[in-house]
Every structure is written in C-alpha cells, then in structure tokens.
Design a protein around this motif. Structure first.
Motif, short mmCIF file in Angstrom:
data_model
loop_
_atom_site.label_atom_id
_atom_site.label_comp_id
_atom_site.label_asym_id
_atom_site.label_seq_id
_atom_site.Cartn_x
_atom_site.Cartn_y
_atom_site.Cartn_z
N UNK A 37 42.06 53.83 38.01
CA UNK A 37 40.88 53.01 37.77
C UNK A 37 40.94 52.61 36.29
N UNK A 80 39.30 50.12 33.30
CA UNK A 80 38.12 49.31 32.97
C UNK A 80 38.33 48.65 31.61
N UNK A 107 37.06 45.69 36.27
CA UNK A 107 37.57 46.98 36.75
C UNK A 107 38.78 46.71 37.63
N UNK A 123 41.52 48.36 40.10
CA UNK A 123 41.95 49.52 40.88
C UNK A 123 43.39 49.28 41.30
N UNK A 125 43.11 45.87 43.41
CA UNK A 125 41.82 45.23 43.61
C UNK A 125 41.18 45.05 42.24
N UNK A 146 37.69 43.82 40.22
CA UNK A 146 36.29 43.44 40.26
C UNK A 146 35.89 42.89 38.90
N UNK A 161 32.39 42.73 37.26
CA UNK A 161 31.07 43.24 37.60
C UNK A 161 31.13 43.79 39.01
N UNK A 162 30.27 43.28 39.89
CA UNK A 162 30.31 43.74 41.28
C UNK A 162 31.00 42.74 42.20
N UNK A 199 34.25 41.06 43.77
CA UNK A 199 35.68 41.28 43.97
C UNK A 199 36.40 39.95 43.72
N UNK A 252 42.57 40.79 45.36
CA UNK A 252 42.95 41.89 46.23
C UNK A 252 44.33 41.56 46.78
N UNK A 282 35.58 57.23 33.92
CA UNK A 282 35.19 55.96 34.52
C UNK A 282 33.74 55.91 34.98
N UNK A 308 38.60 40.96 52.61
CA UNK A 308 39.87 40.28 52.81
C UNK A 308 40.98 40.95 52.01
N UNK A 309 42.16 40.96 52.56
CA UNK A 309 43.29 41.46 51.79
C UNK A 309 44.54 40.66 52.14
N UNK A 310 45.42 40.63 51.20
CA UNK A 310 46.69 39.95 51.41
C UNK A 310 47.78 40.99 51.42
N UNK A 322 46.34 50.25 53.55
CA UNK A 322 45.29 49.33 53.10
C UNK A 322 43.91 49.88 53.38
N UNK A 329 38.46 52.58 47.10
CA UNK A 329 37.83 51.63 46.17
C UNK A 329 36.34 51.51 46.49
N UNK A 343 32.98 53.31 44.39
CA UNK A 343 31.97 52.44 43.75
C UNK A 343 30.58 52.68 44.32
#
Lengths: 188, 214
Positions: free
Chosen positions: A122, A124, A129, A131, A151, A153, A155-156, A158, A161, B42, B127-129, B178, B185, B189
C-alpha cells in the motif's frame, strides 16, 4: 559517476526493453551493495535528470526502504516454507517491486506478505493510494513470469486497475501515475 | 453458562429475505495473528487480518449484526464444537442439543473483529483488465446459517469470466488472484475495527410468521 549509471544515459534512446534490462542490472548492483544508507546517495545523480518537476524531493525514501526490508525479513521468516525459491532470489524479487514503488517518493508505504505467496504493497502519496500485489512465480527466478496487480485510487475514486505480466503492468502504470505528477523515474 | 438461544436456528426461521444493505457484517479475527489490526504506516486494516491463513479470502465467513451483538463476540467454538456445530444447516433446523460450555464453546474476551457496512461492499462491480481484456468482479453476501449461528453469512466473489469450476486450472488461478486482490483492496479500505451503531433487525425478516402483537 559510476559506469553502470553512465551506460543508462548513453542508451536512453534505445527503447523500453533496454531500459528494463538496465534497470534489472542496476537493481542487481544495488542488491550487491546491500547497504540502504548509501542507496539514494548513489542513485540520486541518475534519477534526478529524469524527474525534474514531477516527484517531490526524496526525503523519507531511505527510511521507507529500511522499513520495507525489515517488514519483509520479519514476515518472510514466518512464511519461508510456503515459498520454494531460495532466500536470495525471493529477496531480490521483493527488492525489485519495492524499489519501483519507492521511486514514486511515497509519503507512506507498507508491505505485507500474504498467504497467497504474494507481496501486497500500500503506497500513499498525496491523495493517491497505489495498491500493488506482486505474485511471485516460485518456480523460476525470472521476473517476466511474475505478475503484478495494480489498483490506483485518487481519494475514494478508483482511477486504474490492471493485472498482468510484471513489466507490462509497470509500463501501464507509469503513464497513469504521471497524470497525477508521480513518476517512476526509470520509466519516465 | 448456557449457549445463547437467539443465535441458534429455530423451527420458524427462514432465510433472511429483507434488504440488509444498511446492516453491518462482522468478521472475527484469528487469534493466532498477533499483529496490530491497523497498519500504523497507512491507517488501513492489515490485509493479513482480513482472513486467517486457513481460509480463502474469496469466501469469507462473516456474521450479520442485529440479533448477534457485541455481547456474543467472545463466543468461540472449541475444536469439538467446530466439528459438531460448524457446518451449514437449514434456517429452520432444530438444534436439540445446543453447544455446551467448555465442551463446544468457550468465552474469549480478547476476541478481535472488523466490521463493514454491507452497502459498502456488496454488489459493487469492479472492472479489471487482465492481459488486455476487460472483465468485472463482483462481491456479494449470502445468508448461510450454521448450526451454531443462524446469523452466519458468506462474503463471496464472482467474475464475469464465468464459473470458477468450469475453468481450467491456469485460468482459475488467475481469476482467483484477481478476486483475492480485490478483496484485499476493498476490505482494507472499507473495514473498520470500531463496533458500529446498529439497529435491530425486524423479526419479519427471518421469522416465517411475525409474532402477533399483544
């Protein structure tokens, strides 16, 4: 300037593949040095010519590097038997992904060794952020067989990915981070 | 000490059929993991505490808060208790011999947990690739009563790439990666270690016939 840094500058126009190869050589050299305190004092002359105006000054990266190495040692010890590569090879793989993320000059960073033989980072920086999960290919010491899932982000929200081959994913991540003024210097 | 009757399936119970989006799910944390719940670096929950090493992250046991409250958190099944009462059951099963203290359950007042509001995690398509093709993964919750706890739920994941059981081993491994990654993730959060304000679940949600008002 050490010879291996000079080579990077000389061949910088010869494509991404050469950059990646050189990056691996550089990482190997740094691993051989095995001294966190001299790491950024060594790498700075190399990275600074590619990062102007992007990352904030490297300040706590040494501290984070030491934290990541310590976190790895502690957690890897507890899961040593789950992995089938030797200690040196695994540690090299960890250093590779750690180093890529440290080049973003993060504000905060953590590393966790998961029960799925992966390293979960993680990272930041400002409101971003990142991941990153590094799935280690335990049958071979070849980075190209490793997989990354990333992934991002803001803020909140996304904003990115992707998962796939290690270097392919790093290449896809780099322009995304650049949109937020974060650079991975070797790929900038 | 008697086992709390309100946790057991009852003959007039049914699968919960009302909207639980605003309810919370609680996950008990494995005692074997001694790390702090929150990563001080974190501020997020540690991913290794989201599930125990023995379980798969893409099918997590969780508990619906409402009738199950923080008073029940210390209840911990013994090895024998897990064997006898750990299995799934019909919501209206009759548990004629409930768990016995010390034989089947003990109290562990140091039990740790994380919670998440269902609406924060359920039915969200991500969604993911993967290798230049686009897919989605979705988290959903399913009421899966067990003999020791009617309020047991499963937090599961599914992929638009199809049923895991129909995939060859290599593809299945990649899709599971995945799902596991997305679970880490999302839950790191969304999960919280503070016990939330909860509302009582209406009996009509889980009883075949609501009790007649006096």
């Amino acid at each position: 300037m050490p010879e291996y840094f000079q080579k990077e500058i000389d061949i910088s126009a010869h494509g991404q593949h050469l950059k990646q190869l050189l990056f691996k050589m550089l990482m190997a050299k740094i691993a051989t040095d095995n001294c966190a305190n001299t790491y950024y004092s060594t790498i700075l002359p190399f990275t600074s010519h590619t990062t102007v105006g992007l990352n904030t000054p490297i300040d706590n990266s040494n501290t984070l590097l030491i934290k990541m190495e310590n976190a790895w040692k502690k957690q890897y010890e507890e899961r040593r038997e789950e992995f089938q590569l030797n200690d040196y090879e695994l540690t090299e793989k960890m250093r590779l992904s750690t180093d890529i993320l440290l080049q973003c000059s993060p504000d905060k960073m953590s590393l966790e060794v998961t029960t799925d033989k992966s390293i979960f980072y993680t990272t930041i920086k400002n409101d971003i952020t990142i991941y990153v999960e590094h799935y280690i290919e335990v049958r071979d010491f070849v980075d190209d067989l490793d997989e990354l899932i990333v992934t991002v982000f803001r803020g909140n929200e996304r904003v990115f990915n992707y998962g796939g081959n290690f270097w392919d994913t790093v290449n896809k991540l780099q322009p995304v981070l650049q949109d937020y003024s974060i650079a991975i210097p070797q790929f900038a | 000490m008697n086992y709390p009757q309100e946790l057991l399936p009852q003959t007039d119970y049914k699968l919960i059929d009302c909207n639980v989006e605003n309810c919370f799910l609680l996950r008990l944390v494995d005692d074997a993991i001694q790390e702090e719940m929150i990563n001080p670096e974190t501020g997020y929950i540690r991913v290794n505490l989201i599930c125990s090493p023995r379980e798969r992250i893409y099918d997590l046991s969780v508990i619906l808060l409402g009738v199950y409250t923080q008073n029940h958190i210390p209840i911990e099944l013994t090895r024998e208790g897990k064997t006898k009462f750990g299995g799934y059951c019909e919501p209206n099963s009759t548990i004629s011999d409930p768990p016995v203290y010390n034989d089947h359950f003990v109290l562990n007042k140091n039990k740790r947990f994380w919670v998440s509001k269902i609406s924060s995690i359920s039915n969200i398509e991500v969604p993911y690739s993967r290798d230049n093709s686009n897919h989605t993964v979705r988290c959903y919750v399913k009421h899966t009563p067990t003999k020791w706890n009617f309020w047991h739920y499963s937090l599961r994941w599914e992929s638009s790439e199809g049923n895991l059981d129909d995939m060859d081993e290599k593809k299945r491994g990649k899709v599971l990666q995945r799902m596991a990654n997305e679970a880490r993730v999302m839950l790191s959060r969304m999960a919280n270690v503070e016990y939330p304000q909860i509302e009582a679940l209406p009996a009509s949600c889980y009883q075949k016939k609501s009790p007649v008002a006096a």
